[in-house]
Write an enzyme that holds these catalytic residues in place. Structure first.
Site, PDB file in Angstrom:
ATOM      1  N   GLU A 216      31.095 -34.840 -15.511  1.00 16.06           N
ATOM      2  CA  GLU A 216      31.221 -36.237 -15.274  1.00 16.06           C
ATOM      3  C   GLU A 216      32.327 -37.078 -16.033  1.00 16.06           C
ATOM      4  O   GLU A 216      32.017 -37.965 -16.673  1.00 16.06           O
ATOM      5  CB  GLU A 216      30.010 -36.929 -15.733  1.00 16.06           C
ATOM      6  CG  GLU A 216      28.822 -36.322 -14.906  1.00 16.06           C
ATOM      7  CD  GLU A 216      28.928 -36.114 -13.556  1.00 16.06           C
ATOM      8  OE1 GLU A 216      29.233 -37.418 -12.872  1.00 16.06           O
ATOM      9  OE2 GLU A 216      28.536 -35.135 -12.860  1.00 16.06           O
ATOM     10  N   LEU A 243      33.076 -37.851 -21.235  1.00 15.67           N
ATOM     11  CA  LEU A 243      32.174 -38.526 -20.151  1.00 15.67           C
ATOM     12  C   LEU A 243      32.828 -39.766 -19.611  1.00 15.67           C
ATOM     13  O   LEU A 243      33.566 -40.399 -20.084  1.00 15.67           O
ATOM     14  CB  LEU A 243      31.013 -38.824 -20.720  1.00 15.67           C
ATOM     15  CG  LEU A 243      30.101 -37.634 -21.812  1.00 15.67           C
ATOM     16  CD1 LEU A 243      29.060 -38.383 -22.379  1.00 15.67           C
ATOM     17  CD2 LEU A 243      29.695 -36.746 -20.666  1.00 15.67           C
ATOM     18  N   ASP A 244      32.343 -40.057 -18.423  1.00 11.23           N
ATOM     19  CA  ASP A 244      32.891 -41.321 -17.616  1.00 11.23           C
ATOM     20  C   ASP A 244      32.397 -42.567 -18.640  1.00 11.23           C
ATOM     21  O   ASP A 244      31.381 -42.333 -19.508  1.00 11.23           O
ATOM     22  CB  ASP A 244      31.970 -41.452 -16.587  1.00 11.23           C
ATOM     23  CG  ASP A 244      32.529 -40.402 -15.192  1.00 11.23           C
ATOM     24  OD1 ASP A 244      33.835 -40.302 -15.475  1.00 11.23           O
ATOM     25  OD2 ASP A 244      31.585 -40.413 -14.363  1.00 11.23           O
ATOM     26  N   LYS A 245      33.127 -43.601 -18.421  1.00 12.22           N
ATOM     27  CA  LYS A 245      32.892 -44.769 -18.902  1.00 12.22           C
ATOM     28  C   LYS A 245      31.473 -45.122 -19.070  1.00 12.22           C
ATOM     29  O   LYS A 245      30.819 -45.560 -19.991  1.00 12.22           O
ATOM     30  CB  LYS A 245      33.711 -45.731 -18.549  1.00 12.22           C
ATOM     31  CG  LYS A 245      33.299 -47.353 -19.123  1.00 12.22           C
ATOM     32  CD  LYS A 245      34.142 -48.270 -18.380  1.00 12.22           C
ATOM     33  CE  LYS A 245      34.201 -49.667 -18.702  1.00 12.22           C
ATOM     34  NZ  LYS A 245      34.881 -50.624 -18.246  1.00 12.22           N
ATOM     35  N   ARG A 351      27.822 -36.802  -9.676  1.00  8.15           N
ATOM     36  CA  ARG A 351      27.591 -38.234  -8.963  1.00  8.15           C
ATOM     37  C   ARG A 351      27.986 -37.826  -7.561  1.00  8.15           C
ATOM     38  O   ARG A 351      27.556 -38.275  -6.446  1.00  8.15           O
ATOM     39  CB  ARG A 351      28.842 -39.192  -9.552  1.00  8.15           C
ATOM     40  CG  ARG A 351      28.296 -39.577 -10.897  1.00  8.15           C
ATOM     41  CD  ARG A 351      29.475 -40.326 -11.537  1.00  8.15           C
ATOM     42  NE  ARG A 351      30.063 -41.504 -10.670  1.00  8.15           N
ATOM     43  CZ  ARG A 351      30.961 -42.264 -11.203  1.00  8.15           C
ATOM     44  NH1 ARG A 351      31.747 -42.102 -12.336  1.00  8.15           N
ATOM     45  NH2 ARG A 351      30.966 -43.447 -10.571  1.00  8.15           N
TER      46      ARG A 351
END
Length: 443
Positions: A216, A243-245, A351
């Site tokens: 992610e 990790l994504d924002k 996602r």
């Protein structure tokens, strides 16, 4: 940690750019520095013949010319160039090839994987890095564990991991510099990246992007052109994975070279133990499931990834597999709480696979989890008197409902097995509790 930080930067503030010194070259080339291989710079007014208009766009002014040695068989262009220029990341080499800045025997290379052979003449102008400054900032960190070798952080949602265009402050790196008492550092972002970076040890297209291109992994934080295999690479001080924002949860940061290398090896070997929690639009069939669908850049939108379940060998995709388990059926089946464990590590894997299943993550506007999609799954299950509160609840979601809940690995120095658990943060927990109020069934 200072040693690690400085060793990971292409252009440390305390010295001239290493690109401007002949020790930038592979020792074999440096020893000859003759007709077999040479490195030149724009300010030396070298002949620009053979390079097109893109030559003027975002390049570092660094030109390489060499002849493939007689020994050995055929080899990929990007692999060969990376070996000749060991101080240049492979992602930067691949980026330069894709921008049309590499030539084999005077002809432009069509792709990074083009095969070259003994006697071929290779020319390449390297696309230039974009420096950005990381200033220490006094930002509170939720520290799950720390010793002299590593630190485990419970990252909040909305925090970017490292500085990038549009995110120069408030990042995890800014916070870590302050926490560890380090000065400002100059980071380097590459152009048109691939490979998700893999931090320092840039691996090739045949390698998976788990180490730095976490499953992610990455906000697309650069306005520059991005290639299918990942975002523009950034030299990040000590960051092993990202990790994504919008994703909250656990990640580990190395404080020395040995720790960094060993943790990267554990990620590549798939021995790091991680699980994620998500809230979805709709609910998959109860029980355990598996998604096996390759992931690549969405041809309709270069800022997105997409699933390709029937990808052909010549497609720019990478195999990806995710296991999930339905923990709770929420709101009469209008949502669900899922646990994810991943077999591969691709950019935005959870996602993308959730969307591919038909049950995107709540709040994930990029991959179908919009407010409208959530309303379509929820409202028809309840009388109209409850629609207002449901709409209000959904309006509060401002990020993909995804949380890295567990993290486990072997300590590189002691061999101790370390395991960490952090429950979802308040915003995730509040939405989960509200959904439970509309009905929940454990599975």
């Amino acid at each position: 940690m200072v040693h690690l930080l400085r060793s990971l930067l292409h252009c440390p503030p305390s010295s001239a750019c290493p690109c401007q010194r002949t020790n930038f070259l592979h020792p074999r080339i440096r020893a000859s520095y003759s007709a077999s291989a040479k490195l030149t710079f724009d300010d030396q007014k070298e002949d620009q013949k053979g390079f097109g208009d893109e030559d003027e766009r975002g390049t570092g002014g660094l030109r390489f010319e060499g002849v493939v040695e007689r020994e050995g068989g055929k080899v990929r262009l990007d692999q060969w160039l990376s070996k000749q220029l060991p101080r240049v990341s492979r992602a930067r080499v691949q980026s330069s090839i894709r921008q049309g800045l590499a030539f084999v025997n005077g002809q432009p290379a069509s792709k990074v994987s083009v095969t070259i052979k003994a006697g071929d003449v290779v020319e390449c102008k390297l696309s230039g890095p974009t420096p950005s400054e990381a200033e220490p900032e006094d930002i509170a960190l939720d520290i799950a564990f720390e010793d002299e070798h590593l630190i485990v952080i419970n990252k909040p949602a909305h925090m970017v991991v490292h500085p990038a265009p549009g995110h120069s402050k408030g990042t995890l790196v800014n916070a870590l510099l302050h926490h560890c008492g380090l000065p400002a550092m100059q980071l380097v972002t590459g152009s048109s990246g691939s490979q998700g970076g893999l931090l320092v040890s840039q691996e090739g297209d045949e390698e998976e992007d788990i180490v730095d291109g976490d499953e992610e992994a990455v906000e697309f934080q650069t306005p520059r052109r991005l290639e299918w295999s990942g975002p523009a690479p950034v030299i990040r001080p000590g960051i092993v994975h990202r990790l994504d924002k919008g994703t909250s949860g656990l990640l580990v940061v190395a404080k020395d070279d040995y720790t960094h290398e060993q943790l990267c090896n554990q990620f590549k070997a798939r021995t790091v133990r991680r699980s994620y929690l998500s809230l979805t639009c709709g609910c998959p069939p109860p029980g355990i499931g598996r998604v096996d669908a390759s992931i690549g850049r969405d041809p309709r939108d270069r800022k997105r990834m997409a699933a390709f379940p029937f990808a052909s060998p010549n497609m720019r995709t990478r195999s990806a597999a995710s296991k999930y388990r339905v923990l709770e059926i929420l709101a009469e089946g209008g949502s669900s709480l899922l646990e994810w464990r991943l077999e591969t590590g691709r950019t935005h894997q959870i996602r993308v696979h959730a969307q591919h299943l038909g049950y995107p993550l709540l709040g994930d506007d990029l991959y179908g989890g919009t407010k409208g999609a959530a309303e379509a799954k929820l409202l028809h299950r309840f009388p109209s008197v409850k629609h207002g509160p449901l709409r209000h609840m959904l309006a509060q979601i401002d990020r993909p409902c995804l949380h890295a809940q567990t993290l486990g690995f072997l300590h590189p120095w002691t061999g101790e097995e370390l395991n960490f658990v952090r429950p979802p943060p308040e915003d995730f927990a509040v939405i989960l509790q509200l959904l439970r109020m509309y009905g929940t069934v454990g599975v």
